[in-house]
Design an enzyme around this catalytic site. Sequence first.
Site, PDB file in Angstrom:
ATOM      1  N   ARG A 194       4.339  18.207  20.738  1.00  0.00           N
ATOM      2  CA  ARG A 194       3.920  17.091  19.900  1.00  0.00           C
ATOM      3  C   ARG A 194       3.915  17.509  18.436  1.00  0.00           C
ATOM      4  O   ARG A 194       3.879  18.697  18.106  1.00  0.00           O
ATOM      5  CB  ARG A 194       2.541  16.579  20.310  1.00  0.00           C
ATOM      6  CG  ARG A 194       1.408  17.550  20.169  1.00  0.00           C
ATOM      7  CD  ARG A 194       0.090  16.959  20.651  1.00  0.00           C
ATOM      8  NE  ARG A 194      -0.402  15.945  19.728  1.00  0.00           N
ATOM      9  CZ  ARG A 194      -1.317  15.037  20.056  1.00  0.00           C
ATOM     10  NH1 ARG A 194      -1.793  14.997  21.289  1.00  0.00           N
ATOM     11  NH2 ARG A 194      -1.744  14.171  19.168  1.00  0.00           N
ATOM     12  N   GLU A 225       0.184   2.874  24.468  1.00  0.00           N
ATOM     13  CA  GLU A 225      -0.950   2.084  24.942  1.00  0.00           C
ATOM     14  C   GLU A 225      -1.437   1.233  23.764  1.00  0.00           C
ATOM     15  O   GLU A 225      -1.670   1.771  22.682  1.00  0.00           O
ATOM     16  CB  GLU A 225      -2.066   3.005  25.428  1.00  0.00           C
ATOM     17  CG  GLU A 225      -1.656   3.896  26.583  1.00  0.00           C
ATOM     18  CD  GLU A 225      -2.658   5.005  26.818  1.00  0.00           C
ATOM     19  OE1 GLU A 225      -3.784   4.688  27.257  1.00  0.00           O
ATOM     20  OE2 GLU A 225      -2.336   6.161  26.530  1.00  0.00           O
ATOM     21  N   LYS A 267      -5.961   9.135  18.590  1.00  0.00           N
ATOM     22  CA  LYS A 267      -6.299   7.730  18.348  1.00  0.00           C
ATOM     23  C   LYS A 267      -7.804   7.493  18.435  1.00  0.00           C
ATOM     24  O   LYS A 267      -8.337   6.616  17.756  1.00  0.00           O
ATOM     25  CB  LYS A 267      -5.552   6.826  19.336  1.00  0.00           C
ATOM     26  CG  LYS A 267      -4.120   6.555  18.935  1.00  0.00           C
ATOM     27  CD  LYS A 267      -3.501   5.442  19.746  1.00  0.00           C
ATOM     28  CE  LYS A 267      -3.256   5.856  21.171  1.00  0.00           C
ATOM     29  NZ  LYS A 267      -2.546   4.800  21.936  1.00  0.00           N
TER      30      LYS A 267
END
Length: 569
Positions: free
Chosen positions: A262, A37, A272
């Site tokens: 992850r 994104e 983020k």
Amino acid sequence: MISVENRSTPSNFIKNVITEDLRSGKAKEVITRFPPEPNGYLHIGHAKAIWINFTLADEFGGKTNLRFDDTNPVKEDVEFVNSIKEDVKWLGYEWEELRFASDYFEEMYARAELLINKGKAYVDDLSAEQIRELRGTLSQPGQNSPYRERSIEENLDLFRRMRAGEFQNGEKVLRAKIDMLSPNINLRDPVIYRISHAHHHNTGDKWCIYPMYAFAHPLEDAIESVTHSLCSLEFEDQRPFYDWVIAECEMPSVPHQYEFGRLNLAQTVTSKRKLKLLVDEGHVDGWDDPRMPTVSGLRRRGYTPEAIRNFVFETGISKNNGLVDYPMLEHFIREDLKLTVPRTMAVLRPLKVVITNYPEGQSELLEAENNSENEEMGVRQIPFSREIYIERDDFMENPPSKYFRLFPGNEVRLKHAYFIKCNEVIKDENGEVVELHCTYDPETKSGSGFTGRKVKGTLHWVEASQAVPAEFRLLEPLIAAEEPDQVVDVEGLDEAGDKPEPTFLDQLNPNSLEILQGFVEPGLKDSVPQDKFQFFRHGYFNVDSKYSAPGHLVFNLIVSLKSSFQLPK
């Protein structure tokens, strides 16, 4: 495309799935995608996702698209788009096609109308807070919205008027009609479209309604005929909705989602939202601050793409989240630099030394190897004269026992030069040591074969008259806590989602940046950004790309020289 040092990925569950899908004919080819994104810069966790998607596709002769999931114009910017493209290329990967979710907005809208016509979606007038209250909890079921039973005709009319711009932000949303009693909260009539009168970096002002990430993402995968949708573990609970969207929207191509653990680094945050907070509140000097775990921050600090690729390779692919010690990342940059960068001398906290028996006005050039472990890097000439700088930490007036550096009456070796002996200590009016007077023994010149006596201390130094002033930025982990709280960073999955509490700011390391003014050898005068050096006894340093300029050298510490970390055998 490339593999890390031509090595294929180690055996893992995703590789096994792909192998079986190709063998059985379930998949004719392998198509993956890296779908960031554009609402921030890529971080070290993304580097792992990039490696997984690109390398696995490459190993099976497939392809990988770079796709921007740009469904939220309020948070997205062309700056982030450009930085992401730069980072992916810098890491060494080439995408097959460049795609944008916004390229598919018209088809997504059509699929939303299909859901309405099938009685699978409805327009809701509840506020975001009311939707959250009725959604329930993990232990309590949700409750139906009073607008859930609107007719197909009314829903179509309202949805089209939403697109036409008749309503204000937050006035209405489109929700999938699934099951408010589902134990999976993600299936409790999630929002799939919201109103946002905002300019979009790619579509301009064409749209005032935008699909939610969780609705758009599976459609994008299907439109691009992605065969293996690879994502991190926090999306596992979203997979039932992912499959629901593909099926109910009647997509001809049916991708499948697989989740991997992850990458989390100790003393680091990779949310983020948190990274943006650090930038917005000025705790760092931008997304590319060398203390940041962003790819651009690591690049500015001096990390190489090879070191990062080798690091993520070593972490492997599994179904479990894990915490990786920061020294493991540091290990790979040391390994990458130790035979490739010159070893020079820099004085970070200078103390002047006057060699009183060295002739005034005289100087000489001494020979020094550029890398003692790599003879092919050759030698250089460094100046030596009556006045030099040494490290202030290399002198003590009243040293403890077993202190082998310089103190009154003691003799040490100057790297590549001579033995010197401290005879006099000069202090200012405040009693601070400002200068040392020493003598040298000309017979002890380095490389002369002198064996008359031995000394236990070897100091680095820089000749004073030709020394080049430089700024040194010593960096420590940005987060003091070993395991900072990790907030799941799934942007846009919840229209009514809460912002993470910024408690991690209490864990910031106040000593993460120390700026020193010192000197480097004259041969470094024309160094440019991304030039890397090993400074004797200090560590590996990189010329900073933001603050360094001709006549004003700035060096960032990449990594210290040594660590107790060892890779498991």
